[in-house]
Design an enzyme around this catalytic site. Structure first.
Site, PDB file in Angstrom:
ATOM      1  N   ASP A  44     -95.616  -8.422 -31.666  1.00  0.00           N
ATOM      2  CA  ASP A  44     -94.086  -8.004 -31.364  1.00  0.00           C
ATOM      3  C   ASP A  44     -93.426  -7.727 -32.772  1.00  0.00           C
ATOM      4  OD1 ASP A  44     -93.729 -10.637 -32.403  1.00  0.00           O
ATOM      5  OD2 ASP A  44     -92.545 -11.242 -30.834  1.00  0.00           O
ATOM      6  N   GLU A 115     -95.637 -17.847 -29.356  1.00  0.00           N
ATOM      7  CA  GLU A 115     -95.211 -18.846 -30.673  1.00  0.00           C
ATOM      8  C   GLU A 115     -94.662 -20.172 -30.026  1.00  0.00           C
ATOM      9  OE1 GLU A 115     -91.935 -16.593 -32.477  1.00  0.00           O
ATOM     10  OE2 GLU A 115     -93.329 -14.826 -32.675  1.00  0.00           O
ATOM     11  N   GLU A 182     -98.363 -19.064 -39.722  1.00  0.00           N
ATOM     12  CA  GLU A 182     -97.484 -18.204 -40.693  1.00  0.00           C
ATOM     13  C   GLU A 182     -96.233 -18.776 -41.569  1.00  0.00           C
ATOM     14  OE1 GLU A 182     -95.458 -15.101 -38.263  1.00  0.00           O
ATOM     15  OE2 GLU A 182     -94.405 -14.227 -39.990  1.00  0.00           O
TER      16      GLU A 182
END
Ligand code: KIV
Length: 282
Positions: A44, A115, A182
């Site tokens: 995304d 996520e 991340e």
């Protein structure tokens, strides 16, 4: 043969590092696939680097499906992972499964990514049980940018590292086949990587992860001024494109492009006199 999730697990078991790159269009997918990149992510992040939004929040499921179809048409060998965008999986496991199903059926992806940690274990299990492989995403989760107060490094304290590890375990137990980590410190990424049997894929998480992922436009430095700290511009492709189009523009204005080589001649024997066109006919 297309790379599978079993291949990724086998890479980890053998201690073989692998790479993943984002892709959003057909041309790029063709190039990355030909280069042998084993995993392509229709992330995304496309909202930010392909559509020009400030965050990933405006990206819709239809956006991902549209771009995923193009990537799938270009990549015959890579495993294609499609992101579930904001609010397409948080409302309920049933809605998450339906939306994950659309990424597979309509988008043509082989797996999906979402996520979040423990709070999504049921959702991950629901999707995986239906036969759709799920990649998790921990650390900096950009869809929560407003909650996190910006795109900031996560897991910087003992307590938050403990939570990160517990999230990783919960996702693995729920059936996730890999985890993106991340923007977390290298030491935190190593602890997670050593404590799960599924591959960790780092972006801004240091060299100790099992694999690395980068955003293709950062790797090629396509967007002027955008080089996150965790990225490396392997080539100044943005500059090369600018030089090419400036040359094209100058050639058009100077009458240097096109030449005969780039033009089409009439077949021999076509007599234009027969047209009987006069110049002032308009
Ligand atoms: O959307 C994306 O490109 C991602 C990567 C940063 C892993 O989630």
């Amino acid at each position: 043969m297309r790379v599978s999730i079993q291949d990724l697990k086998a890479y980890k078991a053998r201690g073989e590092r692998f790479s993943m790159l984002t892709a959003y269009d057909y041309a790029t997918a063709c190039i990355l696939d030909a280069a042998g990149i084993p995993v392509l992510l229709v992330g995304d992040s496309l909202g930010m680097v392909a559509l020009g939004h400030e965050t990933t929040l405006p990206v819709t499921l239809d956006d991902i499906i549209h771009h995923c179809q193009a990537v799938v048409r270009g990549a015959r060998n890579a495993l294609i992972v499609a992101d579930l965008p904001f609010l397409t999986y948080q409302v309920s496991p049933e809605e998450a499964l339906r939306n994950a199903g659309r990424l597979i059926q309509e988008g043509g992806a082989q797996t999906v990514k979402l996520e979040g940690g423990r709070e999504l274990a049921n959702t991950v299990e629901r999707i995986v049980t239906a036969g759709i492989p799920v990649m998790g995403h921990l650390g900096l989760t950009p869809q929560s940018v407003n909650q996190l107060g910006g795109f900031r490094v996560q897991a910087k304290t003992v307590e938050t590292i403990r939570e990160l590890v517990s999230d990783a375990h919960a996702l693995e137990a729920a059936g996730a086949y890999a985890l993106v980590l991340e923007c977390i410190p290298t030491a935190a990424a190593k602890i997670v990587t050593d404590s799960v049997s599924i591959p960790t894929i780092g972006i801004g998480a240091g060299p100790e992860c099992d694999a690395q992922v980068q955003i293709i436009t950062d790797l090629l430095h396509l967007i002027p001024g955008r080089i996150p700290k965790h990225a490396r511009a392997y080539m100044e492709v943005g500059d090369l494109i600018r030089q090419a189009v400036e040359q094209y523009d100058a050639d058009v204005r100077g009458g240097i492009f096109p030449t005969e080589k780039e033009s089409f001649a009439l077949p021999k024997g076509v007599d234009l006199e027969a047209l009987n066109v006069t110049l002032d006919e308009g």
